[in-house]
Design a protein around this motif. Structure first.
Motif, PDB file in Angstrom:
ATOM      1  N   PHE A  83       2.193   3.015   5.037  1.00 16.40           N
ATOM      2  CA  PHE A  83       3.314   3.651   4.339  1.00 16.40           C
ATOM      3  C   PHE A  83       3.901   2.697   3.295  1.00 16.40           C
ATOM      4  N   ALA A 111       0.521   5.980   9.278  1.00 13.06           N
ATOM      5  CA  ALA A 111       1.569   5.487   8.382  1.00 13.06           C
ATOM      6  C   ALA A 111       2.160   4.144   8.815  1.00 13.06           C
ATOM      7  N   ASN A 112       2.327   3.948  10.130  1.00 14.66           N
ATOM      8  CA  ASN A 112       2.976   2.726  10.608  1.00 14.66           C
ATOM      9  C   ASN A 112       1.993   1.632  10.993  1.00 14.66           C
ATOM     10  N   VAL A 113       0.716   1.849  10.716  1.00 10.29           N
ATOM     11  CA  VAL A 113      -0.315   0.882  11.070  1.00 10.29           C
ATOM     12  C   VAL A 113      -0.470  -0.121   9.924  1.00 10.29           C
ATOM     13  N   LEU A 114      -0.747  -1.382  10.262  1.00 11.04           N
ATOM     14  CA  LEU A 114      -0.969  -2.375   9.215  1.00 11.04           C
ATOM     15  C   LEU A 114      -2.259  -2.044   8.466  1.00 11.04           C
TER      16      LEU A 114
END
Lengths: 353, 243
Positions: free
Chosen positions: B96, B131-134
């Motif tokens: 994101f 979305a919140n994953v590196l």
């Protein structure tokens, strides 16, 4: 997801607890000005100056990709600006101190125009050369003691006071404020929109450029801001030492220690330099009497950490336990009931409402 | 309406001409494919258009405005989005956040104002669940999709895709092609370099052939692929894998 529904948060439970602990710790540190003895205050002052330096070098190298070996240029300049204002302009300590920071920031801008033409190792050498040039210039200024340096008069040193507090306490509080402001400013910067651009540069300069990030202006901002902060720190350190000389003030070892602290703690994190500065001071307190062995041990520690924990002590811990005391990362909060986001609810452990 | 125009673009590295008087015009909403053998100058052409390389001569116009003197970041802001053959994610940032960088720096929007659009683009690219994953922990397909998503978040008028299907399995490539068809229908002009020609012809309406830095041919994809010239320079005189 067509309406303004996307919720984003930037905090975590760990960070909220850390915030509370930090407030208690800061209050305790503030009170130390009242009860700690002069030796302790002087040590703590140095600690917070080094912490500020480490945080600033981390911002430069860890985020903006400017691996500077010449931060002593701004440190020495800050020190000399203070001495110049005190001895030649007759300014009071506060005025002299302010000039030191401004001098650091002002000289950073033209320096950046030169050194930013260089990259990687060349930039590192370029910044070092800049510091050496300043050292040579100040060695040629007789009114500032030339090569042998100059001292501050006792009268000036005694004029450093604040509501009856002794000089050591005032300097300690100034150093504490400097470190806290540096950390807070870095934190707020990284959380901001500009922080997004800065972190993007840290991760991938080519990608950042192609995403519209104005690399030069972001780097210039960081370089000037760290010039300002390093100038202030230099002024404070030499206000405590009361004597300055070109060889000591523009010594590359200043930057070596910054690098040591940042690399040991974890480059590219705000927590890393704090850990690194603690490790450095603990080693120094217990081993400095060993002479050359002290430096050998420092070197061994640096090499070992770099080989075994390339992300530094904090970097390794943070990755293993996924913790962050200064959360800058944005997390999207998903609404589990929304039918338009298939797979989201099932896929993510972070789906916290 | 013409989105991108390239006039007489020249670039040499010593004796090697990577762009030899290239002329090209891309209309709004058009999808143009670029093919040519390895070393023909396809990626160099992209680097020239996106501002990563400065041309020796020639002009580049975006929406009628001369952008030749602009650096890469300003061209992105002006509306030229690009992806790299080897994805260039911001590995330590989340998927994101990768999009937010492009939305804030590239499209010049405020962070809060771009949340919804970034989420929408990620949904379109099938990355919303990540979305919140590196970005550093994504698979190759996901990295390629992120590369496109990030470029889209900078709200380009023309999107340069450099071998976006390369290295993917056939199934993955078709999935990506389907997604890109969706992108194309949004009205973004696409210029796409690809070795996997069947992926390319599924989306583009025009094909440009480049060899030794020069434009050899352009036209309808089927006609271009059927031409003897293309078979000779690009397919090594064999026609069987042209489809």
């Amino acid at each position: 997801m067509s309406t303004a529904m996307t919720k984003v948060v930037q905090s975590s439970r760990t960070s909220r607890i850390a915030g509370l602990v930090a407030i208690v710790l800061i209050l305790a540190l503030l009170s130390a000005a009242g009860w700690a003895d002069r030796g302790t205050l002087s040590l703590l002052m140095e600690f917070f100056c080094y912490l500020a330096l480490a945080e600033m070098w981390n911002l430069l190298a860890g985020f903006a990709g400017i691996v500077s070996l010449g931060q002593q240029a701004f440190l020495g300049l800050g020190g000399y600006a203070l001495f110049f204002a005190a001895l030649r302009l007759g300014w009071n300590p506060l005025e002299a101190f302010l000039l030191a920071g401004v001098a650091g920031a002002i000289i950073a801008v033209p320096s950046a125009l030169v050194v930013f033409r260089l990259h990687g190792a060349y930039l590192a050498i370029g910044t070092w050369v800049l510091a050496e040039v300043l050292r040579l210039i100040f060695s040629e200024v007789p009114s500032l003691g030339a090569g042998s340096g100059i001292s501050l008069p006792v009268k000036f040193a005694k004029s450093v006071h604040l509501g009856g507090m002794h000089r050591d306490a005032v300097l300690y509080l100034a150093a504490l404020a400097l470190a806290l402001i540096t950390i807070l400013a870095s934190y707020l910067l990284l959380r901001s929109q500009r922080g997004l651009a800065l972190t993007a540069i840290r991760d991938n300069e080519l990608g950042a450029r192609s995403s519209g990030v104005r690399i030069f202006s972001v780097k210039l901002m960081v370089f000037a801001a760290t010039g300002l902060g390093t100038g202030f720190t230099g002024a404070l350190l030499y206000l405590a030492k009361l004597r300055i000389s070109p060889l000591a003030a523009f010594d590359v070892n200043w930057t070596s220690y910054m690098i040591f602290m940042v690399v040991i703690g974890g480059v590219g994190t705000l927590e890393g330099p704090i850990v690194g500065t603690l490790v450095y001071f603990i080693l120094r307190q217990y081993l400095a009497d060993l002479g050359s062995w002290y430096l050998i041990i420092l070197g061994v520690v640096a090499v070992t950490v770099m080989l075994r924990l390339p992300m530094g002590i904090w970097g390794t811990v943070a990755r293993k336990y996924d913790i962050s005391l200064f959360p800058t990362r944005r997390r999207v909060l998903f609404d589990q009931d929304k039918p338009t986001t298939p797979g989201v609810a099932a896929s993510s452990a972070e789906t916290t409402a | 309406m013409e989105v991108l125009r390239i006039e007489n673009l020249k670039k040499s590295f010593g004796a090697i001409k990577v762009a030899d008087a290239v002329n090209l015009s891309i209309a709004k909403g058009e999808a143009v494919g670029i093919i040519g053998p390895n070393g023909a100058g396809k990626t160099s052409l992209f680097n020239l258009i996106s501002g990563n390389l400065a041309p020796d001569a020639g002009k580049i116009y975006l929406l009628g405005k001369d952008v030749t003197a602009m650096g890469a970041e300003m061209r992105c802001r002006a509306g030229i989005g690009r992806t790299y053959q080897i994805p260039q994610p911001f590995s330590g940032m989340t998927v994101f956040e990768n999009c937010l960088v492009a939305a804030t720096s590239g499209a010049g929007k405020s962070e809060r104002a771009s949340y919804d659009n970034c989420a929408e683009v990620l949904r379109e690219m099938h990355l919303l669940a990540k979305a919140n994953v590196l970005a550093g922990s994504l698979t190759l397909l996901e990295r390629k999709a992120l590369e496109v998503a990030r470029a889209l978040c900078s709200e380009p008028r023309v999107l340069l895709l450099d071998e976006i299907a390369g290295g993917l399995t056939t199934a993955e490539a078709s999935e990506l092609v389907e997604t890109l068809r969706g992108v194309h229908t949004r009205g973004v002009a696409i210029v796409w370099i690809e070795h996997i020609v069947h992926a390319l012809v599924a989306v583009v309406n025009r094909l440009v052939v480049i060899d030794f830095g020069a434009k050899v041919m352009e036209g309808d994809p089927a006609e271009v692929m059927a031409s003897a010239e293309v078979k000779r320079i690009y397919m090594g005189m064999e026609a069987h894998d042209a489809a």
